[in-house]
Design an enzyme around this catalytic site. Structure first.
Site, PDB file in Angstrom:
ATOM      1  N   THR A 165       0.871  -1.183   0.000  1.00 11.39           N
ATOM      2  CA  THR A 165       0.000   0.000   0.000  1.00 11.39           C
ATOM      3  C   THR A 165       0.899   1.220   0.000  1.00 11.39           C
ATOM      4  OG1 THR A 165      -1.835  -1.065   1.106  1.00 11.39           O
ATOM      5  CG2 THR A 165      -1.583   1.288   1.539  1.00 11.39           C
ATOM      6  N   ARG A 193     -14.800  -6.022  -0.510  1.00 12.33           N
ATOM      7  CA  ARG A 193     -14.205  -5.673   0.786  1.00 12.33           C
ATOM      8  C   ARG A 193     -13.467  -4.321   0.680  1.00 12.33           C
ATOM      9  NH1 ARG A 193      -8.782  -4.415   2.534  1.00 12.33           N
ATOM     10  NH2 ARG A 193      -8.697  -4.769   4.764  1.00 12.33           N
ATOM     11  N   VAL A 194     -13.687  -3.466   1.649  1.00 11.11           N
ATOM     12  CA  VAL A 194     -12.998  -2.173   1.696  1.00 11.11           C
ATOM     13  C   VAL A 194     -12.323  -2.050   3.054  1.00 11.11           C
ATOM     14  CG1 VAL A 194     -13.306   0.334   1.680  1.00 11.11           C
ATOM     15  CG2 VAL A 194     -14.620  -1.093   0.093  1.00 11.11           C
ATOM     16  N   GLY A 195     -11.064  -1.619   3.045  1.00 15.29           N
ATOM     17  CA  GLY A 195     -10.325  -1.496   4.302  1.00 15.29           C
ATOM     18  C   GLY A 195     -10.350  -0.070   4.838  1.00 15.29           C
ATOM     19  N   ASP A 196      -9.266   0.312   5.475  1.00 15.19           N
ATOM     20  CA  ASP A 196      -9.184   1.605   6.156  1.00 15.19           C
ATOM     21  C   ASP A 196      -8.838   2.771   5.223  1.00 15.19           C
ATOM     22  OD1 ASP A 196      -6.700   0.227   5.819  1.00 15.19           O
ATOM     23  OD2 ASP A 196      -5.737   1.761   7.041  1.00 15.19           O
ATOM     24  N   GLY A 217      -1.541  -1.375   6.648  1.00 13.50           N
ATOM     25  CA  GLY A 217      -1.635  -2.538   7.530  1.00 13.50           C
ATOM     26  C   GLY A 217      -2.993  -3.186   7.382  1.00 13.50           C
ATOM     27  N   GLY A 219      -6.443  -3.462   7.434  1.00  8.36           N
ATOM     28  CA  GLY A 219      -7.352  -2.328   7.449  1.00  8.36           C
ATOM     29  C   GLY A 219      -8.513  -2.421   8.414  1.00  8.36           C
TER      30      GLY A 219
END
Ligand code: ASP
Length: 296
Positions: A165, A193-196, A217, A219
């Site tokens: 990232t 899926r969506v992280g931070d 990291g 998320g």
């Protein structure tokens, strides 16, 4: 690690995780190229926002990093991209998530920042890109042979390594702060899926008078801990080095690991990570450097 600065100041990361020894030098070279391109803009009087967009755009185009071209592939074998940018001046925030056909999602996030919205996802984000004159790319163009191999390994549960990232934080000569982050998420992640990364205060945050932060990291943990906001908020009572550690401790208490980079309103830089490695490159008036830092 913490560095004393003064503006302009710039710090770039290429992801926290575990990197094969053979890939370390290339990663450092990648973050250095992005840093130098963004620093050249800052020297010409560009805003912090323009600088972080330039750094992240460069890293999205570098196939070595998990963002834009070379992003991690999801369970169905294609890339879904998340990116965000935040302008500390007015708490302006723009983000996109689960985008499949945009080469540089951070530039689309910047268009969202300039709109009445904060976050656009999937098909809607793609339509908005066309409205703003950002052409569609073939989703296949984002897929590299390296990520295809990682994806096959992850599907056989033979891969634990993840990294790549990208993000940047900057303070410009006029004292403005900005942060940007871009990712393909976690290898073999569930479709949708969506992280931070594209969530304000989770993976990306900037606030005038405080600082700018970009996270990398796992998320889900960074989102629950509001890690980027937590680090910026901690600057009210703690120096930058302590602030990034405070946020990562909150992530660790939930069971997560990763890294954070931060620049405060005085141009002091700090970064820390709880994974085996994180690549960073920085520059201030006092000097420049780059490393793929061993874990804490
Ligand atoms: N934070 C990103 C995500 O969870 C992944 C990473 O930083 O490696 O989507």
């Amino acid at each position: 690690m913490a560095l004393v600065g003064g503006g302009p100041a710039l710090l770039v990361h290429g992801g926290a995780g575990r990197v094969e020894a053979s890939g370390r030098d290339d990663r450092v070279a990648g973050v250095v190229r992005a840093r130098d391109a963004a620093w050249a803009l800052l020297e010409q009087g560009a805003t912090a926002l323009e600088a972080v967009l330039e750094a992240v755009r460069r890293l999205e185009d570098d196939p070595l990093f998990n963002a834009g071209t070379g992003a991690a592939l999801n369970r169905d074998g294609f890339a879904e991209l998340d990116a965000a940018v935040m302008d500390g001046e007015d708490l302006g925030f723009g983000a996109v998530a689960a985008v499949r056909d945009v080469k540089n999602p951070v530039l689309l996030a910047a268009e969202v920042l300039r709109s009445e919205h904060v976050l656009l996802v999937g098909e809607g984000a793609s339509r908005f890109a066309r409205e703003r004159g950002i052409p569609a790319c073939d989703p296949g163009e984002l897929v590299t042979e390296r990520q295809r191999r990682r994806w096959s390994l992850a599907r056989r549960r033979a891969l634990e390594e993840r990294s790549g990232t990208v993000g940047a934080v900057a303070l410009d000569a006029a004292g403005r702060l900005a942060a940007a982050t871009s990712t393909g998420g976690m290898v073999d992640q569930r479709v949708g899926r969506v992280g931070d990364t594209p969530l304000p205060g989770a993976g990306t945050y900037a606030e005038a008078g405080l600082g700018a932060v970009s996270a990398t990291g796992h998320g889900e943990y960074f989102a629950r801990a509001l890690a980027a906001y937590r680090a910026a908020g901690a600057l009210r009572d703690a120096p930058p080095e302590r602030a990034v550690r405070t946020a990562l401790e909150a992530v660790a208490r939930l069971g997560g690991a990763g890294g954070l980079i931060l620049v405060d309103a005085q141009g002091r830089l700090a970064w820390h990570h709880t994974t085996p490695e994180m690549s960073v490159a920085w520059r201030t008036q006092a000097g420049e450097g780059a490393q793929i830092a061993p874990g804490a």
